[in-house]
Motif scaffolding. Structure first.
Motif, mmCIF file in Angstrom:
data_model
loop_
_atom_site.group_PDB
_atom_site.id
_atom_site.type_symbol
_atom_site.label_atom_id
_atom_site.label_comp_id
_atom_site.label_asym_id
_atom_site.label_seq_id
_atom_site.Cartn_x
_atom_site.Cartn_y
_atom_site.Cartn_z
ATOM 1 N N LEU A 67 41.880 -13.770 72.282
ATOM 2 C CA LEU A 67 40.921 -13.097 71.778
ATOM 3 C C LEU A 67 41.173 -12.246 70.523
ATOM 4 O O LEU A 67 40.441 -11.968 69.656
ATOM 5 C CB LEU A 67 39.954 -12.750 72.642
ATOM 6 C CG LEU A 67 39.571 -13.350 73.720
ATOM 7 C CD1 LEU A 67 38.667 -12.672 74.727
ATOM 8 C CD2 LEU A 67 38.931 -14.539 73.368
ATOM 9 N N TYR A 91 41.133 -13.048 66.822
ATOM 10 C CA TYR A 91 39.724 -13.568 66.266
ATOM 11 C C TYR A 91 39.634 -12.897 64.729
ATOM 12 O O TYR A 91 39.232 -13.480 63.814
ATOM 13 C CB TYR A 91 38.867 -12.970 67.219
ATOM 14 C CG TYR A 91 37.405 -12.773 66.298
ATOM 15 C CD1 TYR A 91 36.630 -13.936 66.205
ATOM 16 C CD2 TYR A 91 36.803 -11.689 65.713
ATOM 17 C CE1 TYR A 91 35.348 -13.768 65.627
ATOM 18 C CE2 TYR A 91 35.403 -11.611 65.289
ATOM 19 C CZ TYR A 91 34.813 -12.753 65.068
ATOM 20 O OH TYR A 91 33.442 -12.657 64.479
ATOM 21 N N TRP A 131 31.750 -14.169 66.476
ATOM 22 C CA TRP A 131 32.036 -14.164 67.919
ATOM 23 C C TRP A 131 30.789 -14.202 68.981
ATOM 24 O O TRP A 131 31.034 -14.940 69.805
ATOM 25 C CB TRP A 131 32.913 -12.654 68.030
ATOM 26 C CG TRP A 131 33.218 -12.492 69.620
ATOM 27 C CD1 TRP A 131 32.676 -11.818 70.481
ATOM 28 C CD2 TRP A 131 34.266 -13.509 70.549
ATOM 29 N NE1 TRP A 131 33.064 -11.761 71.847
ATOM 30 C CE2 TRP A 131 34.072 -12.877 71.704
ATOM 31 C CE3 TRP A 131 34.989 -14.555 70.220
ATOM 32 C CZ2 TRP A 131 34.698 -13.413 72.687
ATOM 33 C CZ3 TRP A 131 35.542 -14.941 71.145
ATOM 34 C CH2 TRP A 131 35.564 -14.484 72.453
#
Length: 474
Positions: free
Chosen positions: A174, A177, A301
């Motif tokens: 993550l 991102y 996101w």
């Protein structure tokens, strides 16, 4: 001069930080399940085993998460002369204050208004998920700090990649991102001929260098743990969480939309207005491409979250500032500065009153001295090792999920209450099968069962203590 320019922010952060510092210091509560006990224990075991490559859990490498954030928690727990329940939470609070400062800086740059930036901070701070994560041990805040720092210092590759290092080392993939979003942004600029091809490749090379640096840990872990790392970390902990509702984390398709609406309440209307204002300003070319990127960097996101199958409330945490900004940005439709200031004072004052007084900030706690904590502490004084048979309903859920292929390797490690591992502090194992428990009952120094399972206890075992439905035998 700095104090005068940012007076609203400074006063709010002093109020917010002081109140929570007082609460966490004076009214410590036990580490709760799951995150707090899990990550504190990870860090302490890393120090104990002198392992700095991966977290440890009950003497075994735990490959689900990177090592840095648990290690820092372990260092805080070990070095600060305070109870762990205070030291680790004050550490998290300090990180949360840093995150709020970065939120202010980012949205001051994006919204070009101190009032909007301060209102964004106030809304973020009192949103239930952010407020809870500011008071409990978690990895989410370092993920957010990394994302914010990257977008704040886009043009400083070394500084921005160091911030991303925090993100990657807290929430793994993550953390990449922002790199993906920035890469897409550069391609967009190239497609509309805002940048030339040579400039695009120059930026892309920097992104590749940053991604390579951030990937070094994966390469080392892969060399050490090989296929086990791929299965546990990449496949189970990441890709399967996107494609399946693992470990009872079910929810309808609109789960995150509904959750965000619940978090914002009536501020959701202002957020819609602010989002519309951002789109209109960009369409009318009143803001640049770069400002538009900063205003909406975390929105993709949120859109991606709604496509994932595993539904967990705190996954929403890093996009809360995004929607708080939209709500704060709605102030831009108020043109006279005096009216805008008046609305800011009224709205900000009400949010602070609501967050502190109406919602009982100082009287809201997230854990208590429950039966499993009491029984683990008692066992610590009387037992050398502990076998814990999880309750019948947990066993039933576990085997149902197993048949549906909705568990991962580490699911059976945690039991009903992983905090028991920390509070017992000695060898402990959880059992999800009655037959497996029967096999080890004679070898275990002590064991814990729930009252419906009393028929399993052999006559030669002695009851030590009972808390609610939990029974400790020796």
């Amino acid at each position: 001069m700095i104090f005068k320019r940012h007076i609203f922010l400074i006063v709010f952060l002093l109020l917010f930080g002081t109140l929570l510092f007082y609460k966490l210091s004076i009214f410590p509560k036990p580490l709760f399940d799951w995150d707090e006990s899990l990550y504190v224990q990870n860090g302490l075991e890393m120090l104990e085993h002198r392992s700095f490559l991966v977290p440890f859990w009950q003497g075994q490498p735990w490959l689900d998460k990177p090592p840095l954030s648990p290690l820092l928690l372990g260092i805080v727990a070990k070095l600060l002369p305070l109870p762990v329940e205070i030291s680790t939470r004050l550490y998290t609070l300090a990180l949360s204050i840093i995150a709020l400062v970065l939120i202010y800086k980012l949205y001051l740059k994006a919204g070009q208004s101190r009032l909007t930036a301060v209102l964004t901070v106030i809304i973020t701070a009192f949103t239930p998920i952010f407020l809870q994560r500011s008071q409990v041990v978690s990895l989410d805040v370092t993920l957010l700090i990394g994302w914010l720092g990257f977008f704040l210092w886009l043009e400083k590759p070394i500084l921005s990649v160091l911030f991303l290092f925090l993100s990657v080392q807290s929430k793994s993939l993550l953390g990449f991102y922002p790199l993906a979003i920035y890469g897409l942004y550069l391609v967009y600029l190239w497609l509309i001929k805002e940048i030339k091809t040579d400039k695009l490749w120059q930026k892309i090379r920097i992104i590749i260098w940053q991604a390579s640096f951030l990937s070094l840990w994966y390469l080392i872990a892969l060399l050490v743990y090989q296929e086990h790392f791929v299965q546990a970390h990449l496949i189970e902990s990441h890709f399967r969480r996107v494609s399946a509702s693992l470990e009872s984390h079910f929810g309808q398709r609109t789960y995150y939309l509904d959750l965000m609406a619940d978090q914002l309440g009536w501020l959701g209307v202002l957020a819609l207005i602010g989002f519309g204002s951002s789109l209109i300003a960009f369409w009318q070319k009143k803001i640049s491409h770069r400002v538009f990127l900063l205003q909406n960097a975390f929105l993709p996101w949120f859109l991606f979250l709604n496509l994932t199958k595993t539904k967990i409330a705190w996954y929403l945490y890093p996009v809360i500032p995004q929607f708080a900004f939209y709500a704060g940005y709605s102030l831009t439709i108020l043109k006279p500065k005096l009216i805008r200031l008046g609305v800011f004072v009224i709205l900000g004052g009400y949010l602070i009153y609501q967050g502190i007084i109406q919602n009982n900030l100082l009287g809201t706690f997230y854990s208590q001295e429950d039966a499993h904590i009491k029984i683990a502490k008692t066992a610590r004084q009387k037992c050398d090792n502990l076998a814990v048979l999880v309750p019948d309903y947990t066993r039933e859920t576990y085997w149902t999920l197993k048949k549906m292929n909705l568990i991962i390797e580490s699911t059976s490690w945690w039991g009903e209450h992983p905090s028991m591992v920390y509070y017992f502090g000695k060898p402990l194992r959880f059992y999800y099968s009655v037959n497996d428990f029967k096999k080890v009952q004679d070898q275990a120094d002590c064991f814990v069962i729930n009252s419906p399972d009393q028929k399993l206890v052999k006559k030669n075992r002695q009851l030590i203590v009972t808390f609610d439905k939990m029974l400790l035998y020796r």
